[in-house]
Design an enzyme around this catalytic site. Sequence first.
Site, PDB file in Angstrom:
ATOM      1  CD1 TRP A 151      35.033   2.165  28.121  1.00 59.05           C
ATOM      2  CD2 TRP A 151      36.236   2.012  30.004  1.00 59.05           C
ATOM      3  NE1 TRP A 151      34.499   1.157  28.881  1.00 59.05           N
ATOM      4  CE2 TRP A 151      35.216   1.048  30.044  1.00 59.05           C
ATOM      5  CE3 TRP A 151      37.130   2.096  31.089  1.00 59.05           C
ATOM      6  CZ2 TRP A 151      35.059   0.173  31.112  1.00 59.05           C
ATOM      7  CZ3 TRP A 151      36.971   1.228  32.150  1.00 59.05           C
ATOM      8  CH2 TRP A 151      35.933   0.278  32.153  1.00 59.05           C
ATOM      9  CB  SER A 166      40.507   1.139  23.537  1.00 63.48           C
ATOM     10  OG  SER A 166      40.684   2.450  24.057  1.00 63.48           O
ATOM     11  CB  VAL A 210      43.539   0.462  27.594  1.00 62.60           C
ATOM     12  CG1 VAL A 210      43.170  -0.824  28.327  1.00 62.60           C
ATOM     13  CG2 VAL A 210      42.765   0.578  26.283  1.00 62.60           C
ATOM     14  CD  GLU A 241      40.597  -4.654  41.548  1.00 61.76           C
ATOM     15  OE1 GLU A 241      40.370  -3.787  42.407  1.00 61.76           O
ATOM     16  OE2 GLU A 241      39.907  -5.710  41.435  1.00 61.76           O
ATOM     17  CB  THR A 242      41.469  -8.779  35.688  1.00 53.01           C
ATOM     18  OG1 THR A 242      40.885  -7.946  34.676  1.00 53.01           O
ATOM     19  CG2 THR A 242      40.558  -8.828  36.902  1.00 53.01           C
ATOM     20  CG  HIS A 283      39.214  -6.421  30.506  1.00 53.36           C
ATOM     21  ND1 HIS A 283      38.438  -5.295  30.588  1.00 53.36           N
ATOM     22  CD2 HIS A 283      38.772  -7.104  29.421  1.00 53.36           C
ATOM     23  CE1 HIS A 283      37.570  -5.287  29.598  1.00 53.36           C
ATOM     24  NE2 HIS A 283      37.753  -6.372  28.882  1.00 53.36           N
ATOM     25  NE  ARG A 297      53.593   7.890  28.917  1.00 56.98           N
ATOM     26  CZ  ARG A 297      54.097   8.055  30.149  1.00 56.98           C
ATOM     27  NH1 ARG A 297      53.378   8.655  31.106  1.00 56.98           N
ATOM     28  NH2 ARG A 297      55.319   7.640  30.457  1.00 56.98           N
TER      29      ARG A 297
HETATM   30  N1  LIG Z   1      38.749  -0.768  30.701  1.00 56.92           N
HETATM   31  C1  LIG Z   1      38.816  -0.029  29.552  1.00 56.92           C
HETATM   32  C2  LIG Z   1      38.030  -0.322  28.441  1.00 56.92           C
HETATM   33  N2  LIG Z   1      37.155  -1.365  28.489  1.00 56.92           N
HETATM   34  C3  LIG Z   1      36.092  -1.550  27.520  1.00 56.92           C
HETATM   35  C4  LIG Z   1      36.562  -2.241  26.222  1.00 56.92           C
HETATM   36  O1  LIG Z   1      37.357  -1.369  25.431  1.00 56.92           O
HETATM   37  C5  LIG Z   1      35.357  -2.691  25.399  1.00 56.92           C
HETATM   38  O2  LIG Z   1      34.574  -1.556  25.092  1.00 56.92           O
HETATM   39  C6  LIG Z   1      34.507  -3.722  26.139  1.00 56.92           C
HETATM   40  O3  LIG Z   1      35.344  -4.810  26.512  1.00 56.92           O
HETATM   41  C7  LIG Z   1      33.348  -4.230  25.276  1.00 56.92           C
HETATM   42  O4  LIG Z   1      33.794  -4.756  24.066  1.00 56.92           O
HETATM   43  N3  LIG Z   1      38.128   0.404  27.308  1.00 56.92           N
HETATM   44  C8  LIG Z   1      38.988   1.474  27.235  1.00 56.92           C
HETATM   45  O5  LIG Z   1      39.078   2.144  26.197  1.00 56.92           O
HETATM   46  N4  LIG Z   1      39.759   1.787  28.319  1.00 56.92           N
HETATM   47  C9  LIG Z   1      39.710   1.071  29.484  1.00 56.92           C
HETATM   48  O6  LIG Z   1      40.448   1.405  30.458  1.00 56.92           O
HETATM   49  C1  LIG Z   2      40.956  -2.561  31.462  1.00 55.22           C
HETATM   50  C2  LIG Z   2      40.136  -1.808  32.451  1.00 55.22           C
HETATM   51  O1  LIG Z   2      40.596  -0.861  33.047  1.00 55.22           O
HETATM   52  C3  LIG Z   2      38.753  -2.252  32.797  1.00 55.22           C
HETATM   53  O2  LIG Z   2      38.295  -3.205  31.884  1.00 55.22           O
HETATM   54  C4  LIG Z   2      38.683  -2.787  34.240  1.00 55.22           C
HETATM   55  O3  LIG Z   2      39.682  -3.743  34.420  1.00 55.22           O
HETATM   56  P1  LIG Z   2      39.711  -4.709  35.722  1.00 55.22           P
HETATM   57  O4  LIG Z   2      38.377  -5.416  35.792  1.00 55.22           O
HETATM   58  O5  LIG Z   2      40.876  -5.643  35.438  1.00 55.22           O
HETATM   59  O6  LIG Z   2      39.970  -3.865  36.952  1.00 55.22           O
END
Ligand SMILES: Nc1c(NC[C@H](O)[C@H](O)[C@H](O)CO)[nH]c(=O)[nH]c1=O
Ligand SMILES: CC(=O)[C@@H](O)COP(=O)(O)O
Length: 166
Positions: A31, A65, A90, A94-95, A97, A136
Amino acid sequence: MASAEKSLSVFSTDELPDVSYRRFAILVSEWNTDVTEALFNGAYQTLLQHGAKAEHIIRGNVPGSYELSLGAQWFAQRDDIDAVIALGCVIQGETKHNDYINHAVAQGLTNVGLKTGKPVIFGVLTPNDQQQAIDRAGGKHGNKGDEAAITAIKMLGLQQQVYTKF
Ligand SMILES: Nc1c(NC[C@H](O)[C@H](O)[C@H](O)CO)[nH]c(=O)[nH]c1=O
Ligand SMILES: CC(=O)[C@@H](O)COP(=O)(O)O
């Protein structure tokens, strides 16, 4: 001290141990690859600059990650790996997550280090936006990949010190 007050690429290189014989695994999240590739390049070059051999560095990619913890465990359980560097980015969405990912991977990597007794370095950026990430990963605040590599080297030095009997 915030990164804004201290470059992630400026550190004391006094008393760094010999790592010419040490073997490193670098895990890279897929990602935000523009950022994670910059982190990898920083970590890889920093290891080489401080004595590690290219043939002793193995790279592995993970989908995101969140998967860094399991990937780190697989590498750390290998007899021929001395330290693991986990790199990711990461970006707050918006949420909530990102919160769940960040907490899971921080705790997960900690657990792998404690379980295996090997340095498992948290090289995951958790920025609010893309610009903070870029800053960074080789930008105005340095490169967290550099910092992660030096941290791995310093922890191997501490490990050697601790296990060297009087
Ligand atoms: N949104 C980001 C993610 N999302 C994916 C998760 O890490 C993971 O692969 C998924 O939830 C399936 O298990 N990962 C990042 O590294 N960075 C992000 O911004
Ligand atoms: C953490 C992230 O950037 C990716 O999973 C999208 O997040 P969201 O659905 O909260 O926008």
